[in-house]
Write a protein that holds these residues in place. Structure first.
Motif, PDB file in Angstrom:
ATOM      1  N   UNK A 120       0.818  -1.215   0.000  1.00 57.20           N
ATOM      2  CA  UNK A 120       0.000   0.000   0.000  1.00 57.20           C
ATOM      3  C   UNK A 120       0.846   1.258   0.000  1.00 57.20           C
ATOM      4  N   UNK A 121       1.949   1.246   0.762  1.00 61.54           N
ATOM      5  CA  UNK A 121       2.840   2.400   0.766  1.00 61.54           C
ATOM      6  C   UNK A 121       3.484   2.631  -0.589  1.00 61.54           C
ATOM      7  N   UNK A 122       3.838   1.542  -1.271  1.00 62.43           N
ATOM      8  CA  UNK A 122       4.410   1.673  -2.612  1.00 62.43           C
ATOM      9  C   UNK A 122       3.386   2.267  -3.583  1.00 62.43           C
ATOM     10  N   UNK A 123       2.104   1.870  -3.442  1.00 61.34           N
ATOM     11  CA  UNK A 123       1.053   2.433  -4.303  1.00 61.34           C
ATOM     12  C   UNK A 123       0.896   3.931  -4.064  1.00 61.34           C
ATOM     13  N   UNK A 124       0.996   4.355  -2.807  1.00 60.84           N
ATOM     14  CA  UNK A 124       0.903   5.796  -2.506  1.00 60.84           C
ATOM     15  C   UNK A 124       2.057   6.552  -3.157  1.00 60.84           C
ATOM     16  N   UNK A 125       3.249   5.990  -3.074  1.00 65.85           N
ATOM     17  CA  UNK A 125       4.414   6.650  -3.662  1.00 65.85           C
ATOM     18  C   UNK A 125       4.282   6.763  -5.178  1.00 65.85           C
ATOM     19  N   UNK A 126       3.792   5.706  -5.815  1.00 67.75           N
ATOM     20  CA  UNK A 126       3.588   5.755  -7.265  1.00 67.75           C
ATOM     21  C   UNK A 126       2.556   6.823  -7.642  1.00 67.75           C
TER      22      UNK A 126
ATOM     23  N   UNK B  65      12.440   3.650   1.945  1.00 73.99           N
ATOM     24  CA  UNK B  65      13.222   4.036   0.778  1.00 73.99           C
ATOM     25  C   UNK B  65      12.336   4.677  -0.292  1.00 73.99           C
ATOM     26  N   UNK B  66      11.156   4.075  -0.543  1.00 76.68           N
ATOM     27  CA  UNK B  66      10.237   4.641  -1.538  1.00 76.68           C
ATOM     28  C   UNK B  66       9.749   6.018  -1.112  1.00 76.68           C
ATOM     29  N   UNK B  67       9.416   6.168   0.165  1.00 79.48           N
ATOM     30  CA  UNK B  67       8.959   7.465   0.660  1.00 79.48           C
ATOM     31  C   UNK B  67      10.050   8.519   0.544  1.00 79.48           C
ATOM     32  N   UNK B  68      11.282   8.119   0.819  1.00 78.58           N
ATOM     33  CA  UNK B  68      12.394   9.064   0.718  1.00 78.58           C
ATOM     34  C   UNK B  68      12.538   9.585  -0.705  1.00 78.58           C
ATOM     35  N   UNK B  69      12.483   8.689  -1.681  1.00 78.98           N
ATOM     36  CA  UNK B  69      12.578   9.111  -3.076  1.00 78.98           C
ATOM     37  C   UNK B  69      11.417  10.016  -3.464  1.00 78.98           C
ATOM     38  N   UNK B  70      10.214   9.678  -2.973  1.00 78.15           N
ATOM     39  CA  UNK B  70       9.043  10.496  -3.295  1.00 78.15           C
ATOM     40  C   UNK B  70       9.173  11.901  -2.716  1.00 78.15           C
ATOM     41  N   UNK B  71       9.623  12.006  -1.473  1.00 77.03           N
ATOM     42  CA  UNK B  71       9.764  13.315  -0.838  1.00 77.03           C
ATOM     43  C   UNK B  71      10.806  14.170  -1.551  1.00 77.03           C
ATOM     44  N   UNK B  72      11.798  13.538  -2.131  1.00 80.08           N
ATOM     45  CA  UNK B  72      12.827  14.291  -2.844  1.00 80.08           C
ATOM     46  C   UNK B  72      12.355  14.739  -4.224  1.00 80.08           C
ATOM     47  N   UNK B  73      11.462  13.952  -4.850  1.00 78.89           N
ATOM     48  CA  UNK B  73      11.035  14.247  -6.218  1.00 78.89           C
ATOM     49  C   UNK B  73       9.768  15.099  -6.277  1.00 78.89           C
ATOM     50  N   UNK B  74       8.847  14.897  -5.302  1.00 74.15           N
ATOM     51  CA  UNK B  74       7.578  15.618  -5.342  1.00 74.15           C
ATOM     52  C   UNK B  74       7.793  17.102  -5.066  1.00 74.15           C
ATOM     53  N   UNK B  75       7.123  17.931  -5.834  1.00 72.95           N
ATOM     54  CA  UNK B  75       7.316  19.381  -5.728  1.00 72.95           C
ATOM     55  C   UNK B  75       6.117  20.107  -5.130  1.00 72.95           C
ATOM     56  N   UNK B  76       5.105  19.352  -4.650  1.00 76.49           N
ATOM     57  CA  UNK B  76       3.909  20.003  -4.101  1.00 76.49           C
ATOM     58  C   UNK B  76       3.690  19.679  -2.623  1.00 76.49           C
ATOM     59  N   UNK B  77       4.170  18.538  -2.136  1.00 76.92           N
ATOM     60  CA  UNK B  77       3.961  18.166  -0.739  1.00 76.92           C
ATOM     61  C   UNK B  77       4.693  19.142   0.180  1.00 76.92           C
TER      62      UNK B  77
END
Length: 600
Positions: free
Chosen positions: A225-231, A255-267
């Motif tokens: 579920x966490x991976x789906x949120x990151x995607x 690890x997935x959340x870390x990559x998402x936080x680095x790439x996402x520009x709106x959170x």
């Protein structure tokens, strides 16, 4: 209002006269030309439609659609079998899981069907919902999905994607999500979605442009579920606030959340508390903290971070250039980890608030934070509640408070610092004329009158300061009075004297009898000295600390016959009798404290 319309069924041309067919087709075309008239006709109540149904008005769905209770016989109105879907209108506000179209218990009580949606329309939609629930293979829905694809080129709400996602993963659609997926603040906490339910929702949120705040806490999403949120967050550029608390993600999802936080520009605000992140996961979050440029609030509380996690996160905090608030409370950060985080705060020039409560920094952390407050001139709120900070640690933190000019709130409650530590913080405030503190929190710490006096001085210097403590210490109880005979007995035993030798110190003439005057002179050097020391609490000539009142009590105890003199036999009997009474009292206490025997 968005609406979709598909012809329900085709009427056999031979079953109706030409005039009737023309009139009905004409009415139908009028409805198509004016959608408002169509919806207005659809709002006719179901009860009234049973009593009277005009042949020249109303849609085919009202007359022959599923759920209609028409009175015409099959002979009068011949028709062909269904070849097309029922008419579909706007079902955005209709509950697909409630037979009466009422909201579930997650809604406010008393909420019914959405305004503007007719009972006939609800009944038709219930027909679709029932078919959806009965057909476990979802065979009937293929035509529905095809119709939605052909009639809707783009669905910004993600409704279509959610229905398709539920079909793909094999889960029942969440009615609450369908009703609120257009709300800017969507709360799906405590819904028990699981990993599969989250996958379906993630498919929908990819194209959703309405949701800005998303709460998915306590759904036990796990790693899938966490991976789906990151995607989903890689494509969604509208969500700014995200709560993923209590979902048991663990190391894999970190690890997935870390990559998402680095790439996402709106959170901008992310809460990840209670997800079993440990020291290994801290490596990934340190990368996220160091490299993110948009994130302003990060909550990593109630996890499993220890001393090593603090050592890893400290340098990342120092290099961060976007975080304004960080929450690391309710972890197990100790000693070197606490020192590393304090050094990170000292060198950070952006962070306004940090919550480090319930960790256990101890004396080493206190020293480090005292130094951090000296160097940091940006931090405004610091929470060190329940961190094993002693009175000495509070004084060391006070050294930083005495020079800091930006800190407005400091919380030190539930620490073993006692009233002395609170006093030290207030003394530090008095030494800082530019102190900006507005709130002091000493919750559950008892203070005494000395603290109350110094805090009044603090209020004179900072009139609008607020302070909370655990209450005033109870007044000290007066010490229990010791019987003068106990002091006399202790003196004899301490100096290894026999009772006769002690008596001879007072019997200067060897008469084996001591008058009151001789007894007093033996305790005090002279009668005149006794009068000069009336206000003295103790007489120290013989080493026996007795007040004047105790001397009188002792004389009255030993002079059993009341003749004004104390002979040796009275001294022996008085001393022995007192020891026996003391032993009896001890036996009574021991008997009262012993458990009573069990009786049957």
């Amino acid at each position: 209002m968005d609406w979709m319309l598909t012809r329900c069924e085709e009427v056999d041309e031979e079953g109706l006269s030409g005039n009737e067919a023309d009139s009905e087709d004409e009415g139908y075309n009028d409805e198509i030309a004016d959608p408002d008239n169509l919806l207005l006709n659809m709002t006719v109540s179901r009860a009234s439609s049973r009593k009277s149904r005009p042949e020249s008005s109303g849609s085919r769905l009202e007359r022959f659609g599923p759920g209609s209770d028409h009175s015409e016989s099959d002979d009068e109105i011949p028709h062909k079998p269904r070849e097309h879907l029922p008419e579909i209108a706007d079902f955005t506000t209709v509950d697909i899981n409630d037979e009466k179209a009422f909201d579930t218990d997650l809604e406010d009580k008393g909420a019914g069907a959405a305004p503007g949606v007719s009972i006939d329309l609800v009944a038709d939609f219930q027909y679709l919902r029932t078919a959806y629930a009965i057909d476990t293979n979802l065979k009937f829905s293929d035509n529905l999905f095809a119709a939605l694809k052909t009639t809707t080129a783009y669905d910004p709400t993600g409704r279509t994607a959610y229905i398709e996602g539920c079909k793909k993963v094999g889960v029942v659609p969440a009615s609450y999500f369908l009703r609120h997926m257009n709300d800017p603040h969507l709360s799906m906490k405590h819904h028990g979605l699981g990993s599969q339910g989250m996958r379906a929702i993630a498919m929908s949120l990819v194209s959703n442009t309405s949701v800005l705040t998303l709460d998915l806490s306590d759904n036990w999403l796990g790693h899938p579920g966490g991976h789906a949120v990151c995607e989903m967050l890689r494509d969604n550029c509208f969500i700014t606030h995200l709560d993923l608390s209590d979902n048991k993600f663990g190391l894999q999802t970190a690890e997935s959340l870390s990559q998402t936080l680095q790439q996402n520009s709106t959170l901008t605000h992310v809460t990840l508390s209670g997800n079993d992140f440990d020291d290994k996961a801290a490596v990934h979050f340190s990368d996220a903290i160091m490299n993110t440029t948009k994130l302003e609030y990060l909550n990593l509380s109630h996890n499993l971070f220890g001393e090593n996690a603090g050592i890893i996160l400290g340098p990342a905090i120092a290099d961060n250039s976007s975080l304004k608030e960080l929450d690391l409370s309710w972890n197990s950060i100790r000693r070197k980890g606490a020192v590393a985080i304090a050094q990170g705060i000292k060198n950070n020039v952006y962070m306004k608030k940090i919550n480090l409560a319930w960790n256990g920094f101890g004396l080493e952390g206190s020293i480090a934070f005292g130094d951090a407050l000296k160097g940091n001139q940006v931090l405004e709120e610091l929470d060190l509640t329940n961190n094993r900070i002693t009175s000495e640690g509070a004084v060391l933190i006070g050294k930083g408070v005495s020079v800091n000019e930006t800190l407005t709130t400091i919380r030190l409650g539930r620490n073993p610092m006692q009233t002395a530590g609170c006093y030290g913080i207030c003394a530090a405030i008095l030494r800082n004329p530019n102190c900006a503190l507005k709130e002091l929190d000493f919750k559950d710490i008892l203070v005494n009158k000395d603290f109350d006096d110094i805090f009044k001085q603090v209020q004179e210097q900072v009139p609008d300061i607020k302070m909370r403590h655990g209450g005033m210490e109870p007044p000290k109880k007066p010490r229990a009075r010791i019987h003068p005979m106990v002091k006399l007995t202790n003196y004899i035993e301490k100096n290894n004297l026999r009772l006769v030798d002690f008596f001879n110190k007072f019997d200067k003439d060897g008469s084996m009898s001591v008058t009151y005057e001789e007894f007093q002179q033996g305790i005090e050097c002279a009668k005149t000295a006794l009068q000069k020391l009336v206000k003295s609490e103790a007489l120290k000539d013989t080493g026996i600390k007795l007040t004047q009142e105790e001397v009188q009590i002792l004389l009255s105890e030993l002079d059993s016959d009341g003749d004004g003199e104390i002979n040796f036999s009275e001294m022996v009997s008085g001393h022995t009798g007192f020891q026996e009474s003391q032993q009896e009292n001890i036996n009574v206490i021991l008997t009262a404290t012993q458990p009573r025997p069990v009786t049957t």
